[in-house]
Enzyme design. Structure first.
Site, PDB file in Angstrom:
ATOM      1  N   LYS B  97       0.887  -1.174   0.000  1.00 62.63           N
ATOM      2  CA  LYS B  97       0.000   0.000   0.000  1.00 62.63           C
ATOM      3  C   LYS B  97       0.914   1.210   0.000  1.00 62.63           C
ATOM      4  O   LYS B  97       1.575   1.515   1.001  1.00 62.63           O
ATOM      5  CB  LYS B  97      -0.900  -0.011   1.235  1.00 62.63           C
ATOM      6  CG  LYS B  97      -1.834   1.165   1.258  1.00 62.63           C
ATOM      7  CD  LYS B  97      -2.498   1.332   2.624  1.00 62.63           C
ATOM      8  CE  LYS B  97      -3.205   2.677   2.664  1.00 62.63           C
ATOM      9  NZ  LYS B  97      -3.470   3.111   4.038  1.00 62.63           N
ATOM     10  N   GLY B 158      -7.885   9.944   8.864  1.00 67.23           N
ATOM     11  CA  GLY B 158      -8.290  10.099  10.270  1.00 67.23           C
ATOM     12  C   GLY B 158      -9.234  11.252  10.543  1.00 67.23           C
ATOM     13  O   GLY B 158      -9.590  11.503  11.688  1.00 67.23           O
ATOM     14  N   ALA B 184      -9.236   6.328   3.361  1.00 65.93           N
ATOM     15  CA  ALA B 184      -9.089   7.543   4.171  1.00 65.93           C
ATOM     16  C   ALA B 184     -10.299   8.463   4.097  1.00 65.93           C
ATOM     17  O   ALA B 184     -10.815   8.746   3.025  1.00 65.93           O
ATOM     18  CB  ALA B 184      -7.843   8.335   3.782  1.00 65.93           C
ATOM     19  N   GLY B 185     -10.693   8.892   5.284  1.00 65.44           N
ATOM     20  CA  GLY B 185     -11.740   9.903   5.407  1.00 65.44           C
ATOM     21  C   GLY B 185     -13.097   9.375   5.837  1.00 65.44           C
ATOM     22  O   GLY B 185     -13.998  10.144   6.145  1.00 65.44           O
ATOM     23  N   ASN B 206      -9.624   2.480   9.056  1.00 65.50           N
ATOM     24  CA  ASN B 206      -8.977   2.166  10.329  1.00 65.50           C
ATOM     25  C   ASN B 206      -9.531   3.041  11.456  1.00 65.50           C
ATOM     26  O   ASN B 206     -10.232   2.578  12.349  1.00 65.50           O
ATOM     27  CB  ASN B 206      -7.467   2.356  10.192  1.00 65.50           C
ATOM     28  CG  ASN B 206      -6.660   1.831  11.374  1.00 65.50           C
ATOM     29  OD1 ASN B 206      -5.472   1.592  11.255  1.00 65.50           O
ATOM     30  ND2 ASN B 206      -7.251   1.620  12.509  1.00 65.50           N
TER      31      ASN B 206
END
Lengths: 76, 257
Positions: B97, B158, B184-185, B206
């Site tokens: 990644k 995040g 992300a987001g 995550n």
């Protein structure tokens, strides 16, 4: 016989040990606990170049070399 | 509905959710969150070995997963490529990644460094999962380079801000025929469902799970949202209309009075 106690630079810190003819494998064996060395999935770079595990024995280490020993860790 | 596998690098996966392994309150919660999410692929970082801990991160996982190592924290091509090579050596996987960020505050991808790093990694036979900005042209160019999965953000890592530029995402989905994940987001399950309804192939997340009040429950919610959104997309969502369209026929209604 000259004094072989020397400084190495591993993971951003000085590491002092005595090695007769320093190769990467000997240095890592001195630096890491045997259980970590045998069980952990680790990888090593010398001066920003990956050194495959099968080449550790042949890789000569100079005192100025920058050594990085890494392992998988929590990450997103 | 016919089986709807996700195929990555020739392997079939039932889950379209890739989960990160960071920020959980403890190992038990992480393991339970991963299990309930039914993810089959988890991301891991590559970091200097911790001499004070004898516990190996991989030994602390309760289940077997496919590992997707990342290059988190890399600012230059050189750093990212070396990290990818170290990851391949340690985990025996060609998957990477690729994260190549430009600054510490916003953690936004640096598209110029990223493009060149992708080129090098593809040449070195890596299967690149590239984290990038939501620029349709960049996504298309990365796909054309041969990246395994292009993974645009929907808002900063995040942040939990969810979809900020839906129009760009629509263009990306239209322009790129390969696999596109959103990375992300994501803040809430509805963000994940929305993305899947738009026809994206999956979601990597995550923080939205790990930092929630109840990560295990949130992991379950994210799983269900992704399944739900995917089912909706595959079922053929109706077109939007400006005017009403009756669902109950007027035929047979008693006369107006």
């Amino acid at each position: 016989m000259k004094n072989l106690k020397n400084k190495y630079f591993i993971n951003g810190k000085n590491f002092i040990c005595e090695l007769k003819e320093p190769c990467l494998e000997d240095l890592i064996e001195n630096f890491l606990d045997k259980s970590i060395l045998n069980e952990s999935k680790i990888a090593v770079a010398v001066n920003n170049q990956l050194i495959e595990r099968c080449k550790w024995k042949k890789k000569k280490i100079n005192f100025q070399d920058k050594i990085e020993i890494v392992a998988p860790f929590f990450g997103g | 509905m016919k089986s709807d596998y996700l195929v990555i690098d020739g392997k079939k996966f039932n889950s379209r959710l890739i989960m990160g392994t960071s920020l959980y309150p403890n190992l038990d919660v992480m393991n339970k969150s991963l299990e309930i999410s039914e993810t089959q692929i988890i991301t891991v970082a590559i970091r200097r070995i911790n001499l004070s801990s004898k516990a190996n991160f991989l030994d602390q996982l309760n289940k077997q997963y496919s590992f997707l190592p990342n290059t988190a924290g890399c600012f230059t091509q050189k750093e990212a490529i070396l990290t990818a090579e170290l990851a391949r050596e340690t985990l025996q996987t060609n998957w990477i990644k690729l994260e190549l960020i430009s600054d510490k505050e916003m953690l936004l991808p640096d598209p110029i460094e990223l493009f060149d790093a992708c080129k090098s990694l593809v040449k070195k036979k890596f299967r690149v999962f590239v984290y990038c900005s939501d620029d349709p042209i960049l996504c298309k160019r990365l796909e054309d380079l041969g990246c395994e999965i292009v993974m645009p953000l929907i808002s900063p890592i995040g942040s939990g801000l969810g979809v900020r530029n839906e129009h760009n995402l629509e263009i990306i989905r239209r322009m790129c025929s390969g696999k596109i994940f959103i990375d992300a987001g994501i803040g809430k399950p509805s963000d994940a469902a929305k993305i899947m309804e738009m026809g994206f192939d999956g979601v990597l997340l995550n923080s939205s799970v790990a930092r929630s009040l109840d990560p295990i429950s949130m992991a379950n919610a994210m799983k269900l949202a992704i399944i739900s959104g995917r089912l909706g997309y595959k079922s053929g969502i109706i077109e939007k209309r400006k005017m009403a369209s009756e669902s109950t026929s007027f035929k047979g209604k008693i006369s107006n009075f």
